[in-house]
Design a protein around this motif. Structure first.
Motif, short mmCIF file in Angstrom:
data_model
loop_
_atom_site.label_atom_id
_atom_site.label_comp_id
_atom_site.label_asym_id
_atom_site.label_seq_id
_atom_site.Cartn_x
_atom_site.Cartn_y
_atom_site.Cartn_z
N GLU A 46 0.84 -1.20 0.00
CA GLU A 46 0.00 0.00 0.00
C GLU A 46 0.88 1.25 0.00
O GLU A 46 1.73 1.42 0.87
CB GLU A 46 -0.91 0.01 1.22
N VAL A 48 1.07 5.23 0.42
CA VAL A 48 0.32 6.30 1.09
C VAL A 48 1.08 7.60 0.91
O VAL A 48 2.23 7.73 1.35
CB VAL A 48 0.14 6.01 2.59
N ARG A 57 -9.17 4.21 -0.08
CA ARG A 57 -8.25 3.26 -0.70
C ARG A 57 -8.70 2.89 -2.10
O ARG A 57 -9.89 2.79 -2.40
CB ARG A 57 -8.16 1.98 0.14
N TYR A 90 -6.04 8.92 -3.51
CA TYR A 90 -6.24 7.65 -2.83
C TYR A 90 -4.94 7.15 -2.18
O TYR A 90 -3.84 7.53 -2.60
CB TYR A 90 -6.68 6.55 -3.83
N ARG A 91 -5.12 6.27 -1.22
CA ARG A 91 -4.06 5.34 -0.86
C ARG A 91 -4.19 4.17 -1.84
O ARG A 91 -5.30 3.68 -2.05
CB ARG A 91 -4.24 4.83 0.57
N ILE A 93 -3.35 0.35 -3.24
CA ILE A 93 -2.91 -1.00 -2.89
C ILE A 93 -2.59 -1.77 -4.16
O ILE A 93 -3.42 -1.87 -5.08
CB ILE A 93 -3.98 -1.74 -2.06
N ARG A 141 -9.57 -6.48 2.54
CA ARG A 141 -10.33 -5.27 2.91
C ARG A 141 -10.86 -5.39 4.33
O ARG A 141 -10.79 -4.44 5.12
CB ARG A 141 -11.49 -5.08 1.92
N SER A 146 -11.26 -1.70 6.29
CA SER A 146 -11.58 -0.68 5.31
C SER A 146 -13.05 -0.74 4.92
O SER A 146 -13.64 -1.82 4.82
CB SER A 146 -10.71 -0.86 4.06
N TRP A 149 -14.01 0.19 -1.13
CA TRP A 149 -12.87 0.85 -1.75
C TRP A 149 -13.07 0.95 -3.26
O TRP A 149 -14.01 0.39 -3.82
CB TRP A 149 -11.55 0.19 -1.39
#
Length: 450
Positions: A46, A48, A57, A90-91, A93, A141, A146, A149
């Protein structure tokens, strides 16, 4: 290092971003119905951005099947493309789909790791399709705590998104497709044959355009095929190169810049050695790079299964190709009236004899081709209610896509409620890698503009 049930994480700094690495333990057979209780590892990174710890995310689903997620190496390259644009909002992944990267990878050198017999290995591989990839994503997730997403899917990654929207729309906030709206997602009666007829037709068009743009290249292809049918030319990996395997270089015809890449490969392939006509070493190296599967055996082994729903595929690409002028295995390169086409994403059984990395998988591939009880990957009723679920969707659909035909993609788009297509012929199938930032920006704007 942080450890929670079934999830281990570590954190570092790379390319000016915080990077979390996750390792998740998941059942091999979802939803945990395997009597043996087999498990696999699922790996994801991920990214960030600074100050972005509270951003929503976005999960990236890689093309394939059988390829691991993007490995960013330089801020000016990967992070300067779609990833950099996504990190503004976004973050992100990057998930290694099961069997690839660090997610209990399937290695060409060790097929025995999957089971003691071809039947056991084939059974293992049935758990590496889009439905299982989606369940892994949902486990991740949940483990991360989370909410819904966003998803970005390139090519096969878009097929995975379609499965995601069919099985777990509650887990999705937004979905962005790039060259990845699968054909016939609304029709459970679909046969792989239907898909391959469409992709062969697109490949024939690309061949004809290639010939028109580069006069003389058609004759060169014929000369190479005729030479390979009578000469023992060896690839750097040691095996003899056949004309049918050489024609697999046609994969480049479906990529932006691929016409030029192939034209350079073909511009001077021969050399005279003591009066004997031979293929140049740089040419053989270039062909080898394009036709070998040592680094991604799953791509070849699983390719037809991504289209399988219900009945057996029964080596569909080979059966269909043998009925089409220009795509048969045996060609008469000297007959100027008969086309000799380069091929694309068309995996045939002889490849498992000719590619040393695939020979251990021949029996496994035969068993998968004969499997006649594949589970459905898409749910048309659920897809028709995507907008009602509050999911915003947009898709880049390429007019000239050789791998995911435009007409089939648009038919599927009409069955996903609320989906907004961005139709373009500016790029080929690999548009995300060529103008990722611009393409992602366009899709996001379309999805938000409801």
């Amino acid at each position: 290092m942080t450890v929670t049930p079934n999830l281990t994480s570590t954190t570092t700094r790379r390319h000016g971003h915080t990077v979390h690495s996750y390792l998740l333990t998941a059942p091999l057979a979802h939803p945990g119905t395997d009597p043996a209780g087999r498990t696999i590892d699922i790996f994801a990174r991920e990214y960030v951005p600074d100050g972005g710890e509270d951003l929503p995310r976005l999960l990236f689903l890689q093309g394939g099947p059988g390829h691991g997620a993007l490995r960013p190496t330089a801020p000016t390259r990967e992070i300067g493309g779609w990833l950099g644009e996504a990190l503004r909002h976004y973050r992100v992944i990057l998930l290694d789909q099961r069997g690839t990267g660090r997610s209990t990878p399937v290695d060409a050198a060790s097929p025995d790791a999957l089971g003691p017999t071809p039947a056991a290995r084939a059974e293992y591989l049935t758990h590496l399709r889009a439905d299982s990839i989606v369940e892994d994503a949902e486990l991740l997730r949940s483990a991360l705590g989370s909410g819904p997403w966003s998803l970005l899917g390139q090519s096969f990654g878009g097929f995975c998104i379609t499965t995601y929207l069919s099985r777990h729309p509650e887990g999705v906030r937004e979905a962005f497709f790039t060259g990845g709206l699968p054909g016939y997602a609304h029709d459970p009666r679909t046969r792989a044959d239907d898909i391959y007829r469409a992709t062969y037709a697109k490949t024939a068009v690309r061949n004809e355009r290639f010939h028109a743009q580069f006069p003389g290249v058609e004759r060169t292809v014929r000369d190479i095929c005729r030479h390979l049918d009578g000469a023992d030319e060896r690839l750097p990996t040691g095996e003899r190169l056949t004309s049918r395997r050489f024609r697999m270089v046609g994969m480049d015809l479906g990529r932006t810049g691929g016409f030029d890449s192939l034209a350079y490969l073909l511009e001077d392939p021969f050399v005279s050695v003591h009066g004997e006509k031979r293929l140049r070493t740089p040419f053989l190296l270039g062909v080898c790079d394009r036709v070998r599967f040592a680094d991604a055996p799953l791509y070849a082994v699983l390719h037809e299964s991504i289209y399988a729903m219900g009945g057996a595929t029964a080596w569909s690409a080979a059966r269909v190709g043998e009925t089409l002028p220009g795509f048969t295995d045996e060609t008469d390169a000297g007959d100027r009236d008969a086309p000799v086409y380069l091929t694309g994403e068309h995996i045939r059984p002889w490849l498992f004899d000719e590619d040393p990395a695939l020979r251990p998988w021949r029996e496994v591939a035969d068993l998968l081709a004969g499997k006649d009880d594949w589970t459905p990957l898409y749910n048309a009723d659920v897809l028709s209610r995507t907008a009602e679920q509050g999911v915003r969707t947009a898709a880049a659909v390429y007019l000239d896509d050789m791998f995911v035909p435009f007409e089939l993609s648009m038919e599927t788009a009409s069955h996903i409620s609320g989906l907004r297509p961005h139709v373009t012929n500016r790029w080929e199938h690999n548009g995300l890698g060529v103008d990722g930032a611009g393409l992602f920006r366009t899709l996001r704007e379309l999805a938000l503009d409801h």
